[in-house]
Design an enzyme around this catalytic site. Structure first.
Site, PDB file in Angstrom:
ATOM      1  N   TYR A   1      -3.229  -0.567  15.838  1.00 20.47           N
ATOM      2  CA  TYR A   1      -3.264  -1.041  14.454  1.00 20.47           C
ATOM      3  C   TYR A   1      -4.417  -0.382  13.699  1.00 20.47           C
ATOM      4  O   TYR A   1      -4.244   0.145  12.593  1.00 20.47           O
ATOM      5  CB  TYR A   1      -3.418  -2.564  14.430  1.00 20.47           C
ATOM      6  CG  TYR A   1      -3.678  -3.119  13.051  1.00 20.47           C
ATOM      7  CD1 TYR A   1      -2.698  -3.067  12.065  1.00 20.47           C
ATOM      8  CD2 TYR A   1      -4.904  -3.683  12.725  1.00 20.47           C
ATOM      9  CE1 TYR A   1      -2.937  -3.571  10.797  1.00 20.47           C
ATOM     10  CE2 TYR A   1      -5.157  -4.196  11.465  1.00 20.47           C
ATOM     11  CZ  TYR A   1      -4.167  -4.137  10.502  1.00 20.47           C
ATOM     12  OH  TYR A   1      -4.415  -4.628   9.242  1.00 20.47           O
TER      13      TYR A   1
ATOM     14  N   SER B   1      -8.314  -1.687   6.643  1.00 18.18           N
ATOM     15  CA  SER B   1      -8.710  -2.864   7.419  1.00 18.18           C
ATOM     16  C   SER B   1     -10.099  -2.681   8.009  1.00 18.18           C
ATOM     17  O   SER B   1     -10.506  -1.558   8.320  1.00 18.18           O
ATOM     18  CB  SER B   1      -7.704  -3.084   8.553  1.00 18.18           C
ATOM     19  OG  SER B   1      -8.188  -4.013   9.492  1.00 18.18           O
TER      20      SER B   1
END
Length: 354
Positions: free
Chosen positions: A166, A141
């Protein structure tokens, strides 16, 4: 780089009922001549499960002749399930897209991220170790760049300062994959996705959440007073990048010490054209009117509020995608207006018409 012909191969796509996963499977249906595709997804309720069911229904209606499609409802954090799949199918290529997504959700619900993003990915790596694959491709990501001030973000930049759990789990995935590539000679490629959007996407993303709220007459919050920029990437561009990368595995080599040089790579997939949030909201408004989702006389100004930055957010995401262009001849090209137009048309059909 080792070239891989996907025709006739057996491929695992985790997170297959997810936004990117389902679009990837649909594209593989179109591209592959023969072969087996296995999808797995735990169908969790992080967002509306009916959207995931809808995506699977679309896939079930589009299976081409010569392709075997198997969907398994299961969790990659369940080691027995993953080992069983690998033992049964002997996968050639694995694409790991299953993950607990969302930056803000990770602040309140960290357990879900440890289970899926760390334990789940560990199970995938272990299975690739014991049932060798030609290529493991996995989702990372743009969040790994954290608060990096240097833009555009390059895969050569240090990414040691995550601002959310995350992001930390995604960086951990890259480190784990590197370790397994080195120790067990597993060709692996990580893909840092930049703000993926499009039809039937994730309702927790801004473009989708804003649309839901505006339709209900609620007020949307624009963070950092609109002074954020995002490198939005349309889902078809993401899938094109994934398909190309699947077919080019890092080459296995032996170093001077007689041990494997890790067959490991990481790429950004982003358009390299960050958009200001206020401009993004303006385009979204125009396309929602154009598609008939909202009435022409809708008072947008009465439903917008500028608010401070949220924990875990970053002011800018901006991809340096030169390496992807160099190695695979591809750079995302679909404009934000084109992408939001497709989303608005889909939204009208899915929520407003039926």
């Amino acid at each position: 780089m080792e070239r891989i012909d996907l025709n006739g191969k057996t491929i695992l796509v985790t997170g297959a009922a997810g936004f990117i996963g389902s679009n990837l499977v649909k594209r593989l249906f179109q591209e592959m001549k023969g072969g087996t595709i296995v999808g797995i997804d735990n169908m969790n309720a992080y967002y509306d499960v009916s959207l995931k069911t809808y995506r699977l229904d679309v896939l079930d209606k589009s299976i081409p002749q010569g392709i075997s499609w198997q969907f398994v409802k299961g969790d990659i954090a369940d080691k027995g399930t993953i080992d069983g799949l690998f033992e049964t199918y002997k996968f050639d290529v694995v694409v790991n897209l299953a993950a607990q997504a969302g930056v803000r959700y990770s602040i309140e619900n960290p357990d879900a991220y440890i289970q899926s993003n760390l334990i789940g990915f560990y199970n995938i790596l272990e299975a690739c170790r014991h049932y060798p694959v030609a290529h493991l491709v996995y989702a990372s990501s743009s969040s790994v760049y954290g608060g990096n001030k240097k833009v555009p973000f390059s895969t050569d930049d240090r990414v040691d300062n995550p601002v959310s759990l995350y992001a930390a789990t995604k960086k951990s995935n890259e480190l784990m994959a590197h370790c397994y590539s080195k120790l067990y000679n597993i060709p692996s490629t990580g893909l840092r996705f930049f703000t993926v959007y499009g039809p039937a996407g994730r309702p927790d993303m801004a473009y989708f959440g804003f649309t839901n709220k505006l339709l209900r007459g609620e007020t949307i919050q624009i963070f950092n007073y609109g002074n954020c920029r995002r490198d939005f990437t349309y889902v078809d561009d993401i899938v094109e990048g994934v398909i190309r990368v699947m077919q080019g595995a890092p080459e296995k080599k032996v170093g001077e010490d007689g041990l494997p040089v890790p067959p490991y790579a990481v790429y950004n997939i982003g358009g390299g054209q960050p958009e200001n949030l206020l401009d993004f909201v303006q385009i979204l408004q125009e396309e929602l009117l154009r598609a008939g989702v909202l009435p022409q006389d809708y008072d947008f100004e009465a439903h917008k509020k500028l608010v401070p930055m949220q924990p875990g957010d970053v002011p800018t995401t901006y991809a340096d995608a030169e390496a992807l262009e160099r190695d695979f001849g591809f750079t995302p090209k679909i404009t934000l207006r084109e992408g939001l137009r497709s989303f608005a048309q889909w939204y009208n059909q899915y929520y407003c018409v039926r």
